[in-house]
Design a protein around this motif. Structure first.
Motif, PDB file in Angstrom:
ATOM      1  N   TYR A   1       0.873  -1.182   0.000  1.00 14.87           N
ATOM      2  CA  TYR A   1       0.000   0.000   0.000  1.00 14.87           C
ATOM      3  C   TYR A   1       0.898   1.217   0.000  1.00 14.87           C
ATOM      4  O   TYR A   1       1.779   1.335   0.858  1.00 14.87           O
ATOM      5  CB  TYR A   1      -0.895  -0.003   1.246  1.00 14.87           C
ATOM      6  N   ASN A   2       0.740   2.077  -0.982  1.00 13.43           N
ATOM      7  CA  ASN A   2       1.564   3.273  -1.049  1.00 13.43           C
ATOM      8  C   ASN A   2       0.818   4.379  -1.783  1.00 13.43           C
ATOM      9  O   ASN A   2       0.814   4.427  -3.014  1.00 13.43           O
ATOM     10  CB  ASN A   2       2.896   2.988  -1.745  1.00 13.43           C
TER      11      ASN A   2
ATOM     12  N   VAL B   1      12.419   4.342  -5.746  1.00 17.55           N
ATOM     13  CA  VAL B   1      11.885   2.996  -5.915  1.00 17.55           C
ATOM     14  C   VAL B   1      12.591   2.000  -4.982  1.00 17.55           C
ATOM     15  O   VAL B   1      12.002   1.008  -4.554  1.00 17.55           O
ATOM     16  CB  VAL B   1      12.037   2.575  -7.390  1.00 17.55           C
TER      17      VAL B   1
ATOM     18  N   ASN C   1      10.357   2.134  -1.655  1.00 12.26           N
ATOM     19  CA  ASN C   1       8.933   2.496  -1.584  1.00 12.26           C
ATOM     20  C   ASN C   1       8.047   1.275  -1.350  1.00 12.26           C
ATOM     21  O   ASN C   1       6.829   1.361  -1.479  1.00 12.26           O
ATOM     22  CB  ASN C   1       8.507   3.263  -2.850  1.00 12.26           C
TER      23      ASN C   1
ATOM     24  N   PHE D   1       7.972  -1.595  -3.006  1.00 13.81           N
ATOM     25  CA  PHE D   1       7.783  -2.486  -4.151  1.00 13.81           C
ATOM     26  C   PHE D   1       8.776  -3.644  -4.175  1.00 13.81           C
ATOM     27  O   PHE D   1       8.434  -4.772  -4.502  1.00 13.81           O
ATOM     28  CB  PHE D   1       7.899  -1.670  -5.443  1.00 13.81           C
ATOM     29  N   LEU D   2      10.028  -3.346  -3.815  1.00 17.55           N
ATOM     30  CA  LEU D   2      11.064  -4.384  -3.887  1.00 17.55           C
ATOM     31  C   LEU D   2      10.891  -5.443  -2.799  1.00 17.55           C
ATOM     32  O   LEU D   2      11.487  -6.512  -2.872  1.00 17.55           O
ATOM     33  CB  LEU D   2      12.462  -3.754  -3.770  1.00 17.55           C
TER      34      LEU D   2
END
Lengths: 384, 384
Positions: free
Chosen positions: A7-8, A247, A250, A252-253
């Motif tokens: 969730y971002n 990135v 954030n 995702f990784l």
């Protein structure tokens, strides 16, 4: 692949001449506090540009947030916010300013002793909304819900994490990085690289998307580092750096993969005790950690060797060693040293660091929670 | 790198046994409409599982949303929502159900003729909140703000796009894909692959992060396709497929790069006129488009050849040709044919498709806006 939530909600506004977008993003009636660090943001005109973009909105200023933002400093900002009933916080700077602003946002709304936000991981029910104008790519704080604050008085550097502090928006204009000193750029490159490795160099779990993405961020940083350092106005290099750094942390990784973060935990104590730049602490600790945990991390180290460093020759042992060596060389290539001795420190650091780690519960670290204080001691020994 | 904005507030809840998370995500007092497609969602127990997770909340059901959801069907759901003053829409299914649910969300709150949402790209000020339980990885609709709806009466397939329809949450449980028929899996693989290519195969602009990410999604799909098709209960393959399909169209791959989308524009007309599955239309159009635009796309085709297909030998011309050939072979390997003749269609399709494209303003397509109707004719000729 592990179960996960992602969730971002931060809106990213990226590109040339985007500071003027501020007026679109801020509530029309917002009473704004502009938070920033040193005088460079004033001198290079960014603060003026921000003020202009605020239009008719009422604003106040709070400068002087230091690197590794101090709890003591931030409490002064909290007082200012309360005094003027400010309802929007605008961070203009890098990770320290943004982390500090996040803490101000929480502390303003917290009923008890604000130190509990750090020491006991307590959070208020609400927080003040935040926007950011990023000037230093490094921490990813512009698009995550984390922060780190240092209590100068007790030399403690502690973190917090709550969805309340996702910035509503972050403006990323790569031209704002043109005036950064080389030291900060190098730190930013290593910091972003390490954020990625903390979410990548664990054990294989066949999570293809986050692995490919992490490798893409690492390759990007390796490719752009020379141009970022040597060409202050190379827009493409700075743009790639800025987006890669965001990135890298954030969320995702980390989707579906185990995470390590030992290097950061040890590194924070090093900064708090000896004042070494955050990124430099990471460059000292990581190579030693990889040596100590080489066996447990073998699968992922081989993947890293092949897919990030294009290492295809030699035995598995040689490939792993070469990957670690190339990582060190990369850090050194941007001017960041990888041993305590390079910073004038020796064996005397080990006990104080371990004592602080014990105090802060930094035991059983790593993707297998098996990095005890005794393992951390081995890592520190190797890093001398 | 181009300037861009990125904003995506959808919460992803990913993994085994995550449907029960519904109760955490829905407002306690929500009056819910469960929307779904065919009877399979009922038969395989997913609908029952969803109902159970709703707890004490009041709910209604609307089944029968068809592939390429029909405008006419969705208006019946709008009537049901209004009749019962439903305040939360829960889509259980694949892209068609989710797209349809998004349209219901908008149409319920739109004051005028709901057709204008599609024909004139009008949107209401607010929309009903949406959640999804994804059962078919393919369209990415579970984490984006787009949708496509077909008016059966006039054979028109039109799209909409507004931040109002980002799902608040999407539950992605890879085990929910175990019972999918092979045809839908193959379609999903090709659809996700094509979403990625539409954002990737344009011209080089040195946007390293989105390029590496796109290549990672493409490689993931190529790697998992055989296992996805041959091993219904291979969790890792299904999990990688599901996350890759979501990421392929959640906005991340488009950050800072030009986009094409010609294949989709032509493909939509093909589905509307001849009822060919969406993914299959893309597999017919793309190879022909690449042949026609080979020169303009040369730089990116060479990068695609090297970094996705590991093609390193031969002249540039040969590399490009081999990359296109391998793309066709990949589509065929999952059982999806790449020419009109494979679907029993011939030259007679060209005029009707071009007429519909003209009617819907599908002229000047592509990353250079230079794909006129005359270029589209060339593409259709090559696809015979």
């Amino acid at each position: 692949m592990l179960n996960f939530q992602f969730y971002n909600p931060t809106r990213i506004i990226f590109g040339k001449e985007t500071v003027s977008e501020l007026s679109q993003q801020l509530p029309a009636q917002a009473k704004v506090l502009i938070l920033y660090g040193g005088e460079s943001a004033v001198k290079n005109g960014t603060i003026d540009e921000v003020k202009k973009a605020l239009g008719e909105r009422e604003y106040f200023e709070f400068g002087g947030i230091e690197p590794n933002p101090h709890y003591e400093t931030l409490l002064k900002a909290v007082a200012l916010v309360k005094q003027h009933q400010i309802d929007f916080l605008l961070a203009v700077g890098g990770g320290s300013v943004i982390d500090g602003t996040k803490f101000v946002s929480l502390a303003t709304c917290y009923e008890g002793d604000p130190w509990e936000i750090l020491s006991r991981k307590k959070v208020p029910v609400t927080a003040l909304p935040i926007g950011t104008v990023l000037t230093l790519p490094a921490t990813g704080s512009e698009m995550n819900c984390r922060g780190v604050v240092t209590r100068a008085e007790t030399k403690e550097k502690l973190s917090f994490r709550t969805p309340l502090v996702y910035p509503q928006f972050s403006i990323l204009d790569p031209t704002k990085t043109y005036t950064l000193p080389e030291r900060q750029l190098a730190n930013g490159i290593v910091d972003s690289f390490m954020h990625t490795l903390e979410q990548y160099l664990t054990y294989p779990i066949d999570a293809k998307v986050p692995d490919y993405f992490a490798e893409g961020v690492l390759r990007t940083l390796i490719e752009i580092a020379p141009d970022v350092l040597s060409q202050p106005d190379n827009y493409e290099a700075r743009a790639n750096f800025m987006w890669a750094a965001t990135v890298a942390l954030n969320g995702f990784l980390a989707t579906g993969v185990p995470e390590d973060w030992t290097t950061h935990r040890i590194g924070h104590e090093l900064t708090a005790l000896y004042g070494i730049d955050h990124a430099r602490t990471l460059a000292i600790i990581l190579p030693a950690l990889l040596e100590v945990k080489k066996e447990a991390k073998r699968g992922k180290l081989l993947q890293y060797a092949k897919r990030v460093w294009d290492i295809t020759e030699g035995s598995d042992e040689q490939k792993v060693d070469l990957a670690i060596q190339k990582t060190c060389e990369f850090f050194e290539s941007v001017g960041i040293k990888t041993h305590f001795s390079d910073y004038g420190l020796g064996r005397e650091v080990i006990e104080p660091i371990l004592q602080q780690m014990e105090k802060h519960g930094q035991i059983n670290l790593g993707e297998h929670q098996d990095i005890t204080l005794s393992t951390s001691r081995q890592i520190l020994e190797k890093a001398l």
